[in-house]
Design a protein around this motif. Sequence first.
Motif, PDB file in Angstrom:
ATOM      1  N   ASN A  87       0.842  -1.186   0.000  1.00 27.28           N
ATOM      2  CA  ASN A  87       0.000   0.000   0.000  1.00 27.28           C
ATOM      3  C   ASN A  87       0.884   1.244   0.000  1.00 27.28           C
ATOM      4  O   ASN A  87       1.714   1.429   0.895  1.00 27.28           O
ATOM      5  N   PRO A 116      -5.828   2.228   1.822  1.00 26.65           N
ATOM      6  CA  PRO A 116      -5.171   0.972   2.173  1.00 26.65           C
ATOM      7  C   PRO A 116      -6.073   0.010   2.934  1.00 26.65           C
ATOM      8  O   PRO A 116      -5.989  -1.202   2.734  1.00 26.65           O
ATOM      9  N   ASN A 137       2.513  -1.529   4.383  1.00 20.99           N
ATOM     10  CA  ASN A 137       2.003  -0.183   4.167  1.00 20.99           C
ATOM     11  C   ASN A 137       3.164   0.799   4.263  1.00 20.99           C
ATOM     12  O   ASN A 137       3.855   0.851   5.288  1.00 20.99           O
ATOM     13  N   THR A 139       4.170   4.137   5.063  1.00 20.38           N
ATOM     14  CA  THR A 139       3.587   5.286   5.759  1.00 20.38           C
ATOM     15  C   THR A 139       4.624   6.410   5.795  1.00 20.38           C
ATOM     16  O   THR A 139       5.026   6.904   4.763  1.00 20.38           O
ATOM     17  N   ARG A 157      -2.073   8.724   8.394  1.00 17.76           N
ATOM     18  CA  ARG A 157      -1.211   7.537   8.451  1.00 17.76           C
ATOM     19  C   ARG A 157      -1.154   6.963   9.863  1.00 17.76           C
ATOM     20  O   ARG A 157      -1.082   5.733  10.036  1.00 17.76           O
ATOM     21  N   ASN A 180       4.163  -1.977   8.718  1.00 17.57           N
ATOM     22  CA  ASN A 180       4.293  -0.626   8.186  1.00 17.57           C
ATOM     23  C   ASN A 180       5.768  -0.262   8.097  1.00 17.57           C
ATOM     24  O   ASN A 180       6.529  -0.507   9.035  1.00 17.57           O
TER      25      ASN A 180
END
Length: 259
Positions: A87, A116, A137, A139, A157, A180
């Motif tokens: 993502n 996401p 993800n 971020t 985020r 993340n």
Amino acid sequence: MDLGIAGRKAIVCASSRGLGRGTAEALAGAGCEVVINGLDAARLDKTAAEIHSRYGVTVTAVAADVSTPEGQAAILAACPEPDILINNNGGPPRKDFRELDREAMLQGVIQNMVTPIELIQQVADGMAERGFGRIVNITSLSVRMPIAGLDLSSGARAGLTAFLAGVCRQFAAKNVTINNVLPGKMDTDRLRGGFERAASQTGAAIAEIRAAQAAEIPAARFGSAEEFGQICAFFCSAHAGYVTGQNILVDGGLYPAAF
């Protein structure tokens, strides 16, 4: 290191350039079939051709806005059963929080939190059924450390991080991980745009601004998209199944904390 993911199918959002492209290249180098995504169709096709030529894997380009339901549908049509989801999405521009109206705030939350989550909703159960899934993800360091003018991006985020902290643990026993990766100052178009903006506001030379910011980082340099991509790829690997719900800083030591 063999990451053990050759032949896996990966979706990498916002990947025609920058950190997304670095991650797509790292996954292609590990033998994954990759779906890349972006808004600029010409640049996206060029990126796809370059990655295919370099690594010999299947690369599918989907020109679409991942923040929209239509864009997500197009990406998932190209890869209905992904093993890996990265993502990534552009964030709202720097702006004083007083200047943000409701529409801007909602759009920022859609870009960096809602999108996401929507993609994870659509792929996580399938990953669990197949017994393998890696979701990363991208971020930002700003989740941990405020960055002036990025309050909306940081808040969205951080909301994503908190939202997924519980979700990720629902899937851990199925060999599906959600982590993340938090980039600091990476040598990308976004960072270079910041130098140009600072130069126009202060009259200082871009080279001076760049050198001053690099000097603030313990590593004394900015990160590259290539090394960032390799870190993301490791957390997508067969070796990372016991790591989930983590926030991995990639910032050259800029965030000053022991934990």
